[in-house]
Scaffold this active site. Structure first.
Site, PDB file in Angstrom:
ATOM      1  N   THR A 126      25.294  89.161  45.730  1.00 19.29           N
ATOM      2  CA  THR A 126      26.406  88.265  45.479  1.00 19.29           C
ATOM      3  C   THR A 126      26.011  87.131  44.545  1.00 19.29           C
ATOM      4  O   THR A 126      24.836  86.717  44.512  1.00 19.29           O
ATOM      5  CB  THR A 126      26.902  87.659  46.807  1.00 19.29           C
ATOM      6  OG1 THR A 126      27.801  86.572  46.551  1.00 19.29           O
ATOM      7  CG2 THR A 126      25.753  87.096  47.635  1.00 19.29           C
ATOM      8  N   TYR A 149      24.686  82.255  54.291  1.00 18.61           N
ATOM      9  CA  TYR A 149      25.075  83.587  53.814  1.00 18.61           C
ATOM     10  C   TYR A 149      24.322  83.948  52.539  1.00 18.61           C
ATOM     11  O   TYR A 149      23.758  85.037  52.425  1.00 18.61           O
ATOM     12  CB  TYR A 149      26.583  83.630  53.558  1.00 18.61           C
ATOM     13  CG  TYR A 149      27.022  84.828  52.736  1.00 18.61           C
ATOM     14  CD1 TYR A 149      26.938  86.114  53.267  1.00 18.61           C
ATOM     15  CD2 TYR A 149      27.494  84.673  51.429  1.00 18.61           C
ATOM     16  CE1 TYR A 149      27.318  87.215  52.511  1.00 18.61           C
ATOM     17  CE2 TYR A 149      27.874  85.766  50.681  1.00 18.61           C
ATOM     18  CZ  TYR A 149      27.788  87.041  51.219  1.00 18.61           C
ATOM     19  OH  TYR A 149      28.147  88.132  50.464  1.00 18.61           O
TER      20      TYR A 149
END
Length: 316
Positions: A126, A149
């Site tokens: 990501t 995250y």
């Protein structure tokens, strides 16, 4: 080519499975534990177009409990999309779920792939690993995640590189930039906004709306991801997958007002925590190595997501 896709019932995973099956030489095994509550409800709906496909097999199974030697027999490529997504929920005690599903699962899968005659192991990461970067960001930028995250996904990247360098697992890392479109997760901004517009609820906005993103339509993302299976010269590479255009969140709200014919009543729900103010992908490597050229502009992609949301609201 026999291909395993983890996280197959999810937003991007389901689109990827469809894209891979467009090639007659591909056989796809989709695996998903349906861990998140919404996936227990919509996971099979996401896959409804391919569940009965003769070259697709779906397994509902926790990746930590898989007999990987059996699953990976004869497999040529693995796409590892499974994991716990989302920045806001990754703080506090909930981080345990991210450690288990984003780090431990990745390590176990890499260990299982060690010594197998795989052609590709594609790890989906990501843009959150970059943190706050000014201007267009290339893959050689120093990662500096702003959230737990992002840390969990960057840890997965490091594990991939360790298994590539030491065990020869043929790793390719893709970093996605804000993917949107039909089947988007309910916690993501576009999905929330569209649902709130269609049900005449106030729009909940984090930050002041001036934050901008490089938005990537899910069909373009799936096409770029599928291309890795056949691409040459990509082993060991990290590749950005970004979109056709950038916009601010305020721009998105204005576009949705026009598309739905409804004015937005905006409620400010708090500041940005763990998220950068701006993202912008340098996709030149994807263009060069994958022949990637995003096709769907933001207005058309949003229109498709609105159509999908209306369909599901009417059928619910």
């Amino acid at each position: 080519m026999k291909i395993v896709v983890t996280g197959a019932a999810g937003f991007i995973g389901s689109h990827l499975c469809e894209k891979l099956l467009e090639r007659e030489e591909h056989e796809v095994i989709g695996i998903d534990a349906l861990l998140r509550d919404e996936l227990k409800v919509i996971g099979r709906r996401n896959l409804e177009a391919i569940l009965d496909h003769p070259r697709f097999a779906f397994q509902e199974e926790n990746l930590l409990n898989m007999d990987w030697d059996d699953v990976l027999a004869g497999v040529d490529a693995v796409y590892h999309l499974a994991g716990i997504p989302g920045v806001r929920n990754s703080w506090g005690a909930d981080f345990d779920h991210y450690v288990t599903n984003n780090i431990n699962v990745t390590q176990q899968l890499l260990e299982a792939c060690k010594g197998k005659p795989l052609k590709k192991f594609v790890y989906i990461s990501t843009s959150s690993v970059y943190g706050e970067v000014t201007g267009k960001v290339s893959e050689d930028a120093m990662p500096s995640p702003l959230s737990p995250y992002g840390v969990s996904k960057l840890t997965g990247e490091h594990l991939c590189r360790v298994y590539w360098r030491n065990e020869g697992v043929p790793v390719v890392i893709l970093r996605y930039f804000t993917v949107y479109g039909p089947r988007q997760r309910s916690d993501m901004a576009f999905h929330r906004f569209i649902h709130q517009f269609l049900t005449n609820q106030p729009i909940t906005l984090y930050g002041d709306g001036t934050q901008s993103r490089d938005f990537t339509y899910v069909g373009d993302c799936a096409e770029a991801t599928a291309a890795v299976a056949e691409a040459d010269g990509v082993i060991g590479e990290t590749i950005n997958i970004g979109g056709k255009e950038r916009a601010s969140i305020n721009d998105i709200i204005e576009m949705l007002e026009w598309m739905t014919g409804k004015p937005a009543q905006v409620i400010h729900a708090g500041g940005l925590v763990g998220e950068p103010l701006h993202t912008w992908a340098d996709i030149s490597k994807a263009e060069r190595l994958l022949g990637y050229s995003p096709k769907i502009g933001l207005a058309e992609g949003l229109r498709r997501e609105v159509v999908c949301a209306k369909k599901h609201l009417q059928s619910s």
